[in-house]
Design an enzyme around this catalytic site. Structure first.
Site, PDB file in Angstrom:
ATOM      1  N   TYR A 174       0.807  -1.159   0.021  1.00  0.00           N
ATOM      2  CA  TYR A 174      -0.052   0.062   0.100  1.00  0.00           C
ATOM      3  C   TYR A 174       0.920   1.150  -0.089  1.00  0.00           C
ATOM      4  O   TYR A 174       2.046   1.231   0.623  1.00  0.00           O
ATOM      5  CB  TYR A 174      -1.033   0.188   1.600  1.00  0.00           C
ATOM      6  N   CYS A 175       0.270   2.301  -0.494  1.00  0.00           N
ATOM      7  CA  CYS A 175       0.801   3.692  -0.472  1.00  0.00           C
ATOM      8  C   CYS A 175      -0.174   4.686  -0.010  1.00  0.00           C
ATOM      9  O   CYS A 175      -1.269   4.287   0.370  1.00  0.00           O
ATOM     10  CB  CYS A 175       1.794   3.958  -1.593  1.00  0.00           C
ATOM     11  N   THR A 176       0.175   5.945  -0.151  1.00  0.00           N
ATOM     12  CA  THR A 176      -0.879   7.189   0.169  1.00  0.00           C
ATOM     13  C   THR A 176      -2.197   7.079  -0.760  1.00  0.00           C
ATOM     14  O   THR A 176      -3.366   7.002  -0.367  1.00  0.00           O
ATOM     15  CB  THR A 176      -0.079   8.409  -0.032  1.00  0.00           C
ATOM     16  N   GLY A 178      -2.080   5.087  -4.040  1.00  0.00           N
ATOM     17  CA  GLY A 178      -2.018   3.926  -4.789  1.00  0.00           C
ATOM     18  C   GLY A 178      -1.118   4.172  -6.022  1.00  0.00           C
ATOM     19  O   GLY A 178      -0.682   3.071  -6.735  1.00  0.00           O
ATOM     20  N   ILE A 203      -4.025   4.371   1.130  1.00  0.00           N
ATOM     21  CA  ILE A 203      -4.728   4.673   2.644  1.00  0.00           C
ATOM     22  C   ILE A 203      -5.662   5.689   2.475  1.00  0.00           C
ATOM     23  O   ILE A 203      -6.687   5.610   3.410  1.00  0.00           O
ATOM     24  CB  ILE A 203      -3.640   5.447   3.217  1.00  0.00           C
TER      25      ILE A 203
END
Ligand SMILES: [Zn+2]
Length: 323
Positions: A174-176, A178, A203
């Site tokens: 995951y990241c902020t 996508g 997220i």
């Protein structure tokens, strides 16, 4: 007054990047939009803020462009516009992995927030990777995730070589918002991992849809807010103030503009240090004024303190300059 803040990307090949960017910048300027938009032959990656009318108009504009009709926006509200100006420019990559021929079409399986949560709650065996930088994961992350201690996204390929993650493991990343997973998942699949999954919309989307369950701390964002809440049920800071050692999750850029270090600091220490990261920085001639009434607000407009000379310089650790 409430403003809208958007975060979006779209990997859609752009042929004449210069022309596309010129037209894009003109539209945004005339609209009075603020934010940061990167454009490359791969597509577009942006974050911007403005009134609801401005943001609606921008979304309509992007959706009207051929190939960008399906662009998804992560959207949030803020009581100020968390950008000082508009940056709209051509970049080599819209998110810098420093690897050629990475096509998100070959990436992992997109998990919707509810699917992601279901896997986390299933008791299934998996390895979860936080594909963000160390200063981001430090103030908030999913429980149980691996948090690589890296300062740049382009350091991840090297990290992966040394991380010894079994190739038969189920991978969650995951990241902020996508976009970083769009590239890193391709790399992992390329190198032999089969079961690669990525959190769709990152997220920020997960916070909206699933209330941030299983996430602790806050989410770092690349605008003047620096962090936003994710899980209303768990707002305890997970990081500590670099001055006082007390729990904290608020970031400041050091008030010594020559230093500009991004550091976690509690309000009390920020006031005591006049916004600086060290006593040495407090003595600097490049120290900008500090307003104790708004300990965490001066950085919002820190660009304004820079003279043209200073603006030319390459500033390290500047949240505003990272992508
Ligand atoms: Zn400093």
């Amino acid at each position: 007054m409430t403003y809208e803040v958007i975060l979006y990307y779209n990997f859609n090949p752009i042929e004449d990047v210069e022309q596309f960017t010129k037209a894009h910048k003109k539209f945004c300027k005339e609209l009075g939009l603020k934010g940061r938009i990167y454009i490359s032959s791969e597509g577009i990656n942006g974050t911007a803020g403005g009134t609801k009318e401005q943001i609606d108009a921008y979304k309509e504009y992007l959706w009207s462009l051929k190939g960008f009709e399906n662009t998804e926006f992560k959207q949030d509200q803020c009581d100020y516009i968390p950008f000082a100006k508009l940056i709209c420019k051509v970049r080599e990559e819209i998110v810098s992995l420093h690897k050629d021929g990475v096509d998100p079409k070959d990436g992992g399986r997109h998990l919707q927030p509810e699917e992601w949560r279901a896997v986390m709650e299933s008791g299934e065996d998996y390895v979860m990777i936080d594909v963000r930088n160390n200063y981001e994961s430090k103030v908030g992350h999913f429980k149980g995730a691996i948090l690589p201690d890296l300062e740049n996204f382009y350091d991840f390929p090297q990290w992966l070589e040394e991380a010894s993650i079994p190739k038969d493991k189920k991978v969650l990343m995951y990241c902020t918002g996508g976009i970083r997973c769009e590239k890193f998942s391709v790399l992992m699949k390329d190198q032999g991992w089969d079961d690669v999954n990525q959190l769709h919309g990152g997220i920020l989307n997960y916070a909206k849809k699933e209330g941030g369950e299983h996430f602790e701390g806050k989410c770092f964002v690349f605008d003047d807010r620096l962090t936003v809440p994710v899980n209303p049920k768990d707002l305890e800071p997970i990081a500590v103030c670099e001055i006082s050692g007390q729990p904290a999750d608020t970031y400041l850029n050091c008030a010594n503009m020559e230093c500009n270090k991004l550091f976690v600091v509690c309000e009390k220490a920020a006031i005591k240090m006049e916004g600086c990261c060290s006593e040495e920085c407090m003595k600097s001639e490049y120290k900008r004024p500090f307003d104790p009434e708004n300990a965490f607000r001066p950085f919002r407009k820190w660009y304004n303190y820079f003279n043209d000379d200073f603006k030319q310089r390459d500033l390290q650790h500047s949240a505003a300059d990272q992508s």
